[in-house]
Design a protein around this motif. Structure first.
Motif: not given
Ligand code: ACO
Length: 272
Positions: A39-42, A77-82, A134-139, A164-166
């Protein structure tokens, strides 16, 4: 790709190994729950996440009929770990740019391995339910799309951020997205990478139900119970039938119905 072993008929994964990756896996009778637990990294996902998801699918106990996918904390989940895109990378995993330098076949094999973490959630023998707050982004959005059903908390926010990230969405999400919302809306959502809130997502069919956040877990439990009340063989055969419907003509679908029903009738007759 990841230095985590992928593929093969791996046995059950140790809870401690999953914890290191940021996952929990619990089985309670016929219901299995996979929790994204960073959760700390969404609940950002890595190659290790996808590899572990694949291994969970491979070693899923036979009695499991419902698989719940949920996220701890404020975001599904905020998607792939950037960090994957940075030279520092994710500890224990290959720097993304190093992967990009590989030949197409190797690259595609690596992506195919990642996709294994998502594909099994469609198996006819199970019903998968994403509980999205909450957020469900990308992955994260693609993981929710890999599930058969989605229950949305009122604060759910869905976004296909990859273009948006190519990048392109490559974790099995494009087909369910088009199947659910149609091609024009899918193009609009992906190419603008805009955020779709829960109310709109529900209207688009991206969720079966929207509930206040504090009711999300109970709503998932209720849906799981309703699914489990159906005969297992009939549920599996019906899901298989429905999954194949889009790809068949009416004639072919009628034939598929006959085939499945013949098996059901024989099974029921043999029982009595
Ligand atoms: N990868 C790695 N770390 C992440 C990610 C991510 N995708 N998302 C959030 N985090 C980390 C943040 O860096 C922050 O870490 P820190 O506390 O060490 O600084 C922590 O999670 C909390 O993030 P906040 O941004 O403070 O949380 P907030 O709730 O305000 O926002 C949101 C959440 C909207 C998800 C925001 O973090 C965000 O936009 N994340 C990036 C989303 C993204 O672009 N994902 C890639 C999509 S493409 C794909 O998946 C292939």
């Amino acid at each position: 790709m990841a230095e985590v072993a992928v593929g093969g008929r791996a046995g059950a994964i140790e809870a401690s190994e999953l914890a290191e990756i940021g996952l929990r896996f619990e089985v309670d009778g016929e219901i299995a729950t996979i929790t994204l637990d960073r959760p700390d990294k969404r609940n950002a996902q890595t190659f290790a996440t996808w590899s572990a998801l694949a291994r969970i699918g491979e070693s899923l106990p036979e009695q499991v009929r419902v698989v719940v996918v949920e996220g701890e904390g404020p975001s599904f989940s905020a998607g792939i770990d950037l960090r994957i895109f940075t030279p520092e990378g994710v500890p224990g995993q290959t720097f993304f740019a190093a992967n990009a330098a590989r030949d197409d076949e190797t690259l595609e094999r690596g992506i195919a391995e990642a996709q294994q973490g998502f594909l099994w959630l469609r198996r006819p023998e199970i019903v998968s339910i994403a509980a999205v707050q909450g957020h469900a982004i990308g992955a994260g959005f693609q993981l929710a799309l890999a599930c058969d059903l989605r229950i949305l908390a009122e604060d759910a926010k869905l976004c296909m951020k990859e273009p948006a990230l190519g990048l392109v969405p490559d974790l099995t999400g494009t087909k369910p997205l088009v199947d659910i919302v149609g091609l024009p809306r899918a193009i609009e959502m992906c190419l603008t990478a805009r955020t779709v809130d829960a109310r709109e997502a529900l209207a688009l069919g991206l969720g079966e139900l929207m509930v206040p956040g504090e009711e999300l877990k109970q709503a998932v439990r209720d849906l799981a119970a309703a699914v489990l009340a159906t005969d297992r063989g009939a549920a599996t055969a019906t899901k298989r039938l429905l999954q194949g419907a889009r790809g068949r003509s009416l004639e072919e679908q009628c034939a598929a119905e006959r085939r499945e029903q013949a098996v059901r009738l024989k099974t029921m007759f043999a029982r009595s």
